[in-house]
Design a protein around this motif. Structure first.
Motif, PDB file in Angstrom:
ATOM      1  N   ILE A 148      -3.570  33.487  22.973  1.00 17.69           N
ATOM      2  CA  ILE A 148      -4.565  33.881  21.976  1.00 17.69           C
ATOM      3  C   ILE A 148      -3.910  34.095  20.616  1.00 17.69           C
ATOM      4  O   ILE A 148      -4.442  33.686  19.566  1.00 17.69           O
ATOM      5  N   LEU A 149      -2.742  34.717  20.597  1.00 15.54           N
ATOM      6  CA  LEU A 149      -2.029  34.954  19.341  1.00 15.54           C
ATOM      7  C   LEU A 149      -1.611  33.651  18.684  1.00 15.54           C
ATOM      8  O   LEU A 149      -1.668  33.510  17.455  1.00 15.54           O
ATOM      9  N   VAL A 153      -2.782  32.451  14.992  1.00 15.25           N
ATOM     10  CA  VAL A 153      -1.868  32.094  13.904  1.00 15.25           C
ATOM     11  C   VAL A 153      -2.169  30.697  13.377  1.00 15.25           C
ATOM     12  O   VAL A 153      -2.169  30.454  12.163  1.00 15.25           O
ATOM     13  N   VAL A 154      -2.427  29.763  14.280  1.00 14.96           N
ATOM     14  CA  VAL A 154      -2.739  28.396  13.856  1.00 14.96           C
ATOM     15  C   VAL A 154      -4.048  28.373  13.069  1.00 14.96           C
ATOM     16  O   VAL A 154      -4.186  27.638  12.076  1.00 14.96           O
ATOM     17  N   THR A 155      -5.014  29.193  13.489  1.00 16.87           N
ATOM     18  CA  THR A 155      -6.281  29.269  12.755  1.00 16.87           C
ATOM     19  C   THR A 155      -6.061  29.774  11.336  1.00 16.87           C
ATOM     20  O   THR A 155      -6.652  29.258  10.376  1.00 16.87           O
ATOM     21  N   ILE A 156      -5.202  30.791  11.190  1.00 20.95           N
ATOM     22  CA  ILE A 156      -4.883  31.303   9.847  1.00 20.95           C
ATOM     23  C   ILE A 156      -4.233  30.214   9.000  1.00 20.95           C
ATOM     24  O   ILE A 156      -4.546  30.056   7.812  1.00 20.95           O
ATOM     25  N   ASP A 157      -3.321  29.447   9.610  1.00 22.57           N
ATOM     26  CA  ASP A 157      -2.666  28.365   8.870  1.00 22.57           C
ATOM     27  C   ASP A 157      -3.664  27.315   8.392  1.00 22.57           C
ATOM     28  O   ASP A 157      -3.524  26.756   7.299  1.00 22.57           O
ATOM     29  N   CYS A 158      -4.677  27.055   9.227  1.00 17.81           N
ATOM     30  CA  CYS A 158      -5.690  26.057   8.851  1.00 17.81           C
ATOM     31  C   CYS A 158      -6.616  26.599   7.755  1.00 17.81           C
ATOM     32  O   CYS A 158      -6.960  25.885   6.810  1.00 17.81           O
ATOM     33  N   VAL A 159      -7.012  27.883   7.896  1.00 20.55           N
ATOM     34  CA  VAL A 159      -7.913  28.473   6.897  1.00 20.55           C
ATOM     35  C   VAL A 159      -7.222  28.615   5.554  1.00 20.55           C
ATOM     36  O   VAL A 159      -7.872  28.589   4.489  1.00 20.55           O
ATOM     37  N   SER A 160      -5.899  28.751   5.573  1.00 22.12           N
ATOM     38  CA  SER A 160      -5.155  28.934   4.316  1.00 22.12           C
ATOM     39  C   SER A 160      -5.267  27.732   3.390  1.00 22.12           C
ATOM     40  O   SER A 160      -4.965  27.829   2.204  1.00 22.12           O
ATOM     41  N   THR A 161      -5.683  26.603   3.927  1.00 22.32           N
ATOM     42  CA  THR A 161      -5.823  25.401   3.096  1.00 22.32           C
ATOM     43  C   THR A 161      -7.158  25.352   2.366  1.00 22.32           C
ATOM     44  O   THR A 161      -7.374  24.463   1.535  1.00 22.32           O
ATOM     45  N   VAL A 162      -8.069  26.272   2.693  1.00 23.13           N
ATOM     46  CA  VAL A 162      -9.375  26.328   2.017  1.00 23.13           C
ATOM     47  C   VAL A 162      -9.235  27.172   0.756  1.00 23.13           C
ATOM     48  O   VAL A 162      -8.864  28.354   0.823  1.00 23.13           O
ATOM     49  N   THR A 169      -9.198  38.939  -0.471  1.00 26.39           N
ATOM     50  CA  THR A 169      -8.519  40.120   0.079  1.00 26.39           C
ATOM     51  C   THR A 169      -8.351  40.033   1.595  1.00 26.39           C
ATOM     52  O   THR A 169      -7.270  40.342   2.118  1.00 26.39           O
ATOM     53  N   PRO A 170      -9.404  39.625   2.357  1.00 27.12           N
ATOM     54  CA  PRO A 170      -9.208  39.500   3.818  1.00 27.12           C
ATOM     55  C   PRO A 170      -8.114  38.508   4.186  1.00 27.12           C
ATOM     56  O   PRO A 170      -7.352  38.736   5.139  1.00 27.12           O
ATOM     57  N   PHE A 171      -8.025  37.427   3.414  1.00 29.87           N
ATOM     58  CA  PHE A 171      -7.003  36.443   3.752  1.00 29.87           C
ATOM     59  C   PHE A 171      -5.592  36.964   3.480  1.00 29.87           C
ATOM     60  O   PHE A 171      -4.654  36.667   4.213  1.00 29.87           O
ATOM     61  N   ILE A 243       2.594  23.973  12.477  1.00 23.53           N
ATOM     62  CA  ILE A 243       1.603  23.535  13.459  1.00 23.53           C
ATOM     63  C   ILE A 243       2.265  23.215  14.803  1.00 23.53           C
ATOM     64  O   ILE A 243       1.605  23.168  15.842  1.00 23.53           O
ATOM     65  N   LEU A 244       3.584  22.996  14.787  1.00 25.50           N
ATOM     66  CA  LEU A 244       4.284  22.677  16.032  1.00 25.50           C
ATOM     67  C   LEU A 244       4.237  23.815  17.040  1.00 25.50           C
ATOM     68  O   LEU A 244       4.551  23.615  18.218  1.00 25.50           O
TER      69      LEU A 244
END
Length: 369
Positions: A148-149, A153-162, A169-171, A243-244
């Protein structure tokens, strides 16, 4: 089919299929189910002088060949290794015959003495806890939390590109959480290395090497972004390497681990397939380019554009961004589609057959390890 003189010939009815053999053939292996008169007696029907056995007829044909060939046990092509092994155990052919059959089929058994053992009791418990989720219930819970962790983390990395969320502030809060999670993964990696029974084998593992390239660039990326050093390409490479970390999920899914190992084993076949695709793309791309050469409005303005069109056509992808407009160009594209598909069938069938064969063997080796 009639049975003549039960003391010379024996008749078996296996799931509706009739098999006949000589008694002396079965007597070659008296310790097996069919070779022992008392053990096979419970399947005998005196009225029809036939032994009725409700088992696989396909497997029985190979079992009967075992007696006729004086000990050669060969798995039928259409029967899985697990089912045929169960049939062999039912007829009590012995472990030697079963192991010989597996070896002939390519199922290599891992010797227990070749598996490194951690001498330190505490380190051994830690190793089993982290690396073997099936060892205990807490280990399974930890594996689920770790998975799950990783996804988080991968989800955060993907959202960071938006761009809309990048400076919110949440990001920024999630970025700090991401940093601490990277510390957690790095600490776990060091613990796994210290508790590993074989440090050299651990570091040479492809999965662990990918994990190094997914964890530690995150710290380097933090330093680069804070100090504003390094070029844009360098920063993008570091972000891509994060992403690896998804490769870590393979240890929690055996099928995924098997697929990755098979891809490594089939690397030569994959390279051969890529080489054929490149050759076909160059050949047909050149033909389409020269067929379109006289038309100034054609999107195929170079051999490279023709190669891109040919590659799309050969793999039946067909983006439609590059298409021929002349009559000869369309004829050339038709030949590209037909001939390219025909030339790709053979290597694809070979690669697919090799893949499924290795997958079945790898699953069999895992079940018996």
């Amino acid at each position: 089919m009639m049975c003549v003189q039960v003391n010379k010939r024996i008749c078996f009815n296996v799931s509706g299929y009739t098999f006949v053999t000589f008694l002396k053939t079965l007597n070659r292996f008296p310790d097996t189910l069919l070779g022992n008169k008392k053990r096979r007696a419970k399947y005998f029907h005196p009225v029809s002088n036939t032994y009725f056995i409700d088992r696989s007829a396909i497997a029985f044909e190979a079992i009967l060949f075992f007696y006729q060939s004086n000990g050669r046990l060969i798995r039928p092509p259409g029967l899985s290794i697990e089912i045929f092994e169960e049939e062999c155990v039912f007829y009590d052919l012995g472990n030697i015959a079963i192991e010989s059959m597996k070896a002939l089929d390519g199922f290599e058994m891992v010797p227990k003495e070749s598996i490194p053992i951690q001498t330190n009791h505490i380190l051994n418990k830690i190793w089993h806890f982290i690396e073997m989720p099936e060892s205990s219930t807490p280990a399974q819970i930890y594996a689920c939390i770790s998975m799950i962790l990783i996804l988080f983390v991968v989800t955060i990395d993907c959202v960071s590109t938006v761009d809309a969320y990048n400076n919110s502030t949440p990001f920024k809060f999630l970025s700090k959480v991401n940093f601490y999670l990277n510390i957690f993964f790095a600490t776990e990696f060091i613990i796994r290395l210290l508790s590993s029974p074989s440090k050299c084998k651990f570091m040479m593992s492809l999965g662990n090497a990918l994990e190094i390239f997914s964890i530690f660039p995150s710290f380097l990326l933090t330093i680069v972004e804070e100090k504003h050093i390094g070029g844009i390409v360098f920063v993008r490479v570091l972000r891509t390497l994060r992403i690896l970390r998804l490769m870590r999920l393979s240890k929690n899914f055996h099928s995924l681990s098997v697929v990755l190992s098979i891809l490594v084993d089939c690397s030569k076949d994959i390279i051969m397939l890529v080489f054929i695709m490149v050759v076909l793309s160059v050949f047909f791309g050149s033909i389409v380019y020269h067929a379109e050469l006289e038309n100034k409005d054609t999107p195929i303005s170079s051999i490279l554009e023709g190669m891109w069109f040919a590659l799309q056509t050969i793999v039946t992808l067909g983006y439609g961004d590059v298409v021929p407009v002349t009559f000869f160009g369309k004829i050339s594209s038709a030949f590209t589609a037909v001939i390219g598909a025909l030339l790709m069938i053979i290597p694809l069938l070979y690669l697919g057959g090799n893949y499924f064969s290795k997958y079945a063997k790898a699953c069999g080796n895992f079940a018996n390890a």
